[in-house]
Design an enzyme around this catalytic site. Structure first.
Site, PDB file in Angstrom:
ATOM      1  N   GLU A 189       0.824  -1.201   0.000  1.00 37.97           N
ATOM      2  CA  GLU A 189       0.000   0.000   0.000  1.00 37.97           C
ATOM      3  C   GLU A 189       0.864   1.259   0.000  1.00 37.97           C
ATOM      4  O   GLU A 189       0.518   2.270  -0.624  1.00 37.97           O
ATOM      5  CB  GLU A 189      -0.938  -0.003   1.218  1.00 37.97           C
ATOM      6  CG  GLU A 189      -1.850  -1.212   1.317  1.00 37.97           C
ATOM      7  CD  GLU A 189      -2.827  -1.327   0.151  1.00 37.97           C
ATOM      8  OE1 GLU A 189      -2.931  -0.378  -0.649  1.00 37.97           O
ATOM      9  OE2 GLU A 189      -3.473  -2.375   0.028  1.00 37.97           O
ATOM     10  N   HIS A 208       1.884   2.065  -3.563  1.00 32.22           N
ATOM     11  CA  HIS A 208       0.809   2.769  -4.271  1.00 32.22           C
ATOM     12  C   HIS A 208       0.822   4.257  -3.907  1.00 32.22           C
ATOM     13  O   HIS A 208       0.771   5.130  -4.782  1.00 32.22           O
ATOM     14  CB  HIS A 208      -0.557   2.200  -3.883  1.00 32.22           C
ATOM     15  CG  HIS A 208      -0.884   0.878  -4.495  1.00 32.22           C
ATOM     16  ND1 HIS A 208      -0.761   0.617  -5.838  1.00 32.22           N
ATOM     17  CD2 HIS A 208      -1.381  -0.271  -3.931  1.00 32.22           C
ATOM     18  CE1 HIS A 208      -1.146  -0.624  -6.088  1.00 32.22           C
ATOM     19  NE2 HIS A 208      -1.520  -1.185  -4.946  1.00 32.22           N
TER      20      HIS A 208
END
Length: 256
Positions: A55, A58
């Site tokens: 994450e 990202h």
């Protein structure tokens, strides 16, 4: 408005996971106590760390591509509690790892794609997560590439091999072009506008579609063929995966 330095500092929760991962590794290496539980702790904390890094990747690419709010939302602190869907991002993937031995894609950080500078950057934001899983798998494979066979400290190496295998499953799953998953989000910016509307309607059901695809023996078999082939290419020893998974389910594990 500037971004405070605190927005880039690793959270205490993430640092705690790293400390627990290292501790579990030391215990598994030395066979401390119930070694199967040591491996369980090693794999689960390692998997949680990889989810945070997935994450984070990202969010970092989004931040570098124009979405400044990614920092203000706390995504760059590697704090799993800052993600938009803690249940999908953390709890569900861990359950699937323990029960099924598959690195299920987690939920996603929220990205303002309207702030990104180009379609290419939007695709790179989505690609960054699975690419991180692949890099993590390669790092875990390095000891085996340089000659480790797992004949000594077998439980420790089996745990690392399983963790690497999970990274490969996560990378491949995330790259399947299903609406709502990273693979689908990589393709979405390049679709005609009329297709995007249909794509977005289907996207919330991406997880269900993924499970339906993997339930099909032909598709599921092809998926694992790809994963094992990738494992062979990077030097991950497939003969240790099964040992690692048996140890992971420590409540069922018995020594011969």
């Amino acid at each position: 408005m500037g971004v405070p330095k605190e927005a880039f500092r690793p959270s205490p929760i993430f640092l705690g996971l790293v400390a627990l991962f290292v501790t579990a590794g030391v215990m598994a290496w030395n066979g401390f106590g119930n070694v199967a539980f040591d491996v369980f702790l090693l794999v689960v904390t390692g998997w949680l760390i990889s989810l945070c890094l997935h994450e984070y990747a990202h969010a970092l690419v989004a931040f570098r591509s124009g979405d400044i709010d990614a920092a203000h939302r706390g995504y760059l602190t590697l704090n799993p509690l800052k993600y938009s869907h803690p249940l999908l991002s953390i709890v569900l993937p861990v359950i699937v790892v323990v029960l099924g031995g598959i690195g299920l894609p987690g939920g996603a950080v929220w990205v303002n794609h309207g702030a990104l500078r180009s379609r290419l950057r939007s695709s790179l934001v989505s690609l960054a997560g699975p690419a991180t899983n692949l890099v993590f798998a390669i790092v875990l494979a390095l000891p085996f590439v340089f000659g480790v066979t797992g004949e000594t400290h077998t439980e420790f190496w089996a745990g690392l091999a399983l963790l690497g295998f999970l990274q490969l499953t996560a990378a491949v799953l995330n790259l399947i072009p299903v609406p709502g998953l990273d693979g689908g989000n990589i393709a979405r910016p390049w679709l005609p506008y009329s297709w995007k509307r249909t794509w977005d309607v289907i996207a919330p059901f991406g997880f269900i579609m993924l499970f339906a695809l993997l339930w099909n023996p032909t598709i599921g078999g092809a998926f694992f063929d790809v994963v094992f082939t990738l494992g062979d290419l990077i030097g991950m020893p497939s003969y240790l995966y099964g040992d690692g998974f048996a140890l992971l389910r420590f409540w069922n594990y018995t020594t011969n």
